[in-house]
Design a protein around this motif. Structure first.
Motif, PDB file in Angstrom:
ATOM      1  N   SER A   1       1.009  -1.241   0.247  1.00 45.64           N
ATOM      2  CA  SER A   1       0.165  -0.303   0.066  1.00 45.64           C
ATOM      3  C   SER A   1       0.814   1.102   0.084  1.00 45.64           C
ATOM      4  O   SER A   1       2.150   1.460   0.374  1.00 45.64           O
ATOM      5  N   LEU A   2       0.490   2.051   0.051  1.00 47.83           N
ATOM      6  CA  LEU A   2       0.264   3.691  -0.341  1.00 47.83           C
ATOM      7  C   LEU A   2       0.165   4.545   0.814  1.00 47.83           C
ATOM      8  O   LEU A   2      -0.882   4.350   0.993  1.00 47.83           O
ATOM      9  N   TYR A   3       1.146   5.314   1.263  1.00 45.92           N
ATOM     10  CA  TYR A   3       0.884   5.869   2.537  1.00 45.92           C
ATOM     11  C   TYR A   3       1.438   7.172   2.600  1.00 45.92           C
ATOM     12  O   TYR A   3       2.334   7.515   2.153  1.00 45.92           O
ATOM     13  N   LEU A   4       0.196   8.053   3.667  1.00 47.20           N
ATOM     14  CA  LEU A   4       0.900   9.299   4.053  1.00 47.20           C
ATOM     15  C   LEU A   4       0.356  10.056   5.532  1.00 47.20           C
ATOM     16  O   LEU A   4      -0.375   9.027   5.831  1.00 47.20           O
ATOM     17  N   ARG A   5       2.152   9.945   6.258  1.00 45.65           N
ATOM     18  CA  ARG A   5       1.783  10.533   7.695  1.00 45.65           C
ATOM     19  C   ARG A   5       2.219  11.983   7.939  1.00 45.65           C
ATOM     20  O   ARG A   5       3.020  12.583   7.195  1.00 45.65           O
ATOM     21  N   ILE A   6       0.488  12.252   8.611  1.00 39.91           N
ATOM     22  CA  ILE A   6       1.397  14.128   9.114  1.00 39.91           C
ATOM     23  C   ILE A   6       1.354  13.724  10.426  1.00 39.91           C
ATOM     24  O   ILE A   6       0.792  13.259  10.570  1.00 39.91           O
TER      25      ILE A   6
ATOM     26  N   ILE B   1       1.955  16.307  13.716  1.00 39.01           N
ATOM     27  CA  ILE B   1       1.645  17.625  14.152  1.00 39.01           C
ATOM     28  C   ILE B   1       2.080  17.409  15.669  1.00 39.01           C
ATOM     29  O   ILE B   1       1.225  16.717  16.491  1.00 39.01           O
ATOM     30  N   GLY B   2       3.167  17.425  16.442  1.00 42.68           N
ATOM     31  CA  GLY B   2       2.992  17.554  17.844  1.00 42.68           C
ATOM     32  C   GLY B   2       3.628  15.835  18.215  1.00 42.68           C
ATOM     33  O   GLY B   2       4.184  15.705  17.650  1.00 42.68           O
ATOM     34  N   LYS B   3       2.333  15.054  19.128  1.00 45.83           N
ATOM     35  CA  LYS B   3       2.479  13.343  19.194  1.00 45.83           C
ATOM     36  C   LYS B   3       1.484  13.186  18.422  1.00 45.83           C
ATOM     37  O   LYS B   3       1.231  12.258  18.789  1.00 45.83           O
ATOM     38  N   THR B   4       0.570  13.833  17.741  1.00 40.77           N
ATOM     39  CA  THR B   4      -1.091  13.289  17.080  1.00 40.77           C
ATOM     40  C   THR B   4       0.029  13.326  15.713  1.00 40.77           C
ATOM     41  O   THR B   4       0.354  13.825  14.935  1.00 40.77           O
ATOM     42  N   VAL B   5      -0.370  11.415  14.903  1.00 41.98           N
ATOM     43  CA  VAL B   5       0.272  11.546  13.813  1.00 41.98           C
ATOM     44  C   VAL B   5      -1.063  10.963  12.822  1.00 41.98           C
ATOM     45  O   VAL B   5      -1.865  10.178  13.400  1.00 41.98           O
ATOM     46  N   LEU B   6      -1.283  11.451  11.443  1.00 39.41           N
ATOM     47  CA  LEU B   6      -2.476  11.483  10.726  1.00 39.41           C
ATOM     48  C   LEU B   6      -1.918  10.057   9.870  1.00 39.41           C
ATOM     49  O   LEU B   6      -0.821  11.064   9.415  1.00 39.41           O
ATOM     50  N   ILE B   7      -2.941   9.222   9.677  1.00 39.87           N
ATOM     51  CA  ILE B   7      -2.142   8.587   8.382  1.00 39.87           C
ATOM     52  C   ILE B   7      -3.520   8.317   7.822  1.00 39.87           C
ATOM     53  O   ILE B   7      -4.319   7.527   8.227  1.00 39.87           O
ATOM     54  N   THR B   8      -2.895   8.019   6.291  1.00 42.62           N
ATOM     55  CA  THR B   8      -3.713   7.737   5.198  1.00 42.62           C
ATOM     56  C   THR B   8      -3.666   6.703   4.658  1.00 42.62           C
ATOM     57  O   THR B   8      -1.846   6.959   3.568  1.00 42.62           O
ATOM     58  N   ASP B   9      -3.560   5.503   4.530  1.00 41.04           N
ATOM     59  CA  ASP B   9      -3.464   5.011   3.627  1.00 41.04           C
ATOM     60  C   ASP B   9      -4.084   4.306   2.850  1.00 41.04           C
ATOM     61  O   ASP B   9      -5.266   4.026   2.527  1.00 41.04           O
ATOM     62  N   SER B  10      -3.583   3.430   1.466  1.00 39.32           N
ATOM     63  CA  SER B  10      -4.123   3.510   0.465  1.00 39.32           C
ATOM     64  C   SER B  10      -5.510   2.178   0.692  1.00 39.32           C
ATOM     65  O   SER B  10      -5.949   1.525  -0.081  1.00 39.32           O
ATOM     66  N   ARG B  11      -5.056   1.704   1.551  1.00 36.49           N
ATOM     67  CA  ARG B  11      -5.907  -0.045   2.010  1.00 36.49           C
ATOM     68  C   ARG B  11      -5.928  -0.123   3.167  1.00 36.49           C
ATOM     69  O   ARG B  11      -7.419  -0.999   3.340  1.00 36.49           O
TER      70      ARG B  11
ATOM     71  N   ILE C   1       5.680  12.675   5.655  1.00 32.37           N
ATOM     72  CA  ILE C   1       6.107  11.165   5.297  1.00 32.37           C
ATOM     73  C   ILE C   1       5.260  10.780   4.413  1.00 32.37           C
ATOM     74  O   ILE C   1       3.718   9.970   4.303  1.00 32.37           O
ATOM     75  N   LEU C   2       5.925  10.516   3.075  1.00 30.89           N
ATOM     76  CA  LEU C   2       5.074   9.516   1.937  1.00 30.89           C
ATOM     77  C   LEU C   2       5.502   7.639   2.077  1.00 30.89           C
ATOM     78  O   LEU C   2       6.739   8.390   1.240  1.00 30.89           O
ATOM     79  N   GLY C   3       5.158   7.070   1.736  1.00 27.75           N
ATOM     80  CA  GLY C   3       5.612   5.961   2.546  1.00 27.75           C
ATOM     81  C   GLY C   3       5.383   5.019   1.246  1.00 27.75           C
ATOM     82  O   GLY C   3       3.760   4.665   1.007  1.00 27.75           O
ATOM     83  N   LEU C   4       6.097   4.059   1.071  1.00 28.89           N
ATOM     84  CA  LEU C   4       5.249   2.783   0.506  1.00 28.89           C
ATOM     85  C   LEU C   4       5.576   1.169   1.486  1.00 28.89           C
ATOM     86  O   LEU C   4       6.329   1.344   1.758  1.00 28.89           O
TER      87      LEU C   4
END
Length: 66
Positions: free
Chosen positions: A27-32, A34-44, A60-63
């Motif tokens: 899958s492809l993902y984007l992690r943002i 900010i501070g202690k919070t991590v927002l993650i959008t994952d294609s799967r 972070i843009l990751g595979l």
């Protein structure tokens, strides 16, 4: 700027510079981060968020692969 992060079965991780293959696409993902919070959008797996113990600002843009 490009790194390969490998996670072992025991939960430990290590990073290597560049792209280390072969990589089987999962899958492809984007992690943002900010501070202690991590927002993650994952294609799967879709959208999720989590809390971490340390503060940071990252994008972070990751595979994900196996």
């Amino acid at each position: 700027m490009v790194r390969t992060e490998t996670e072992l079965a025991d939960g430990t991780e290590y990073e290597e510079k560049g792209i280390v293959g072969p990589i089987k696409y999962h899958s492809l993902y984007l992690r943002i981060w900010i501070g202690k919070t991590v927002l993650i959008t994952d294609s799967r797996e879709g959208f999720k968020w989590s809390k971490k113990t340390r503060k940071a600002i990252k994008l972070i843009l990751g595979l994900a692969g196996t």
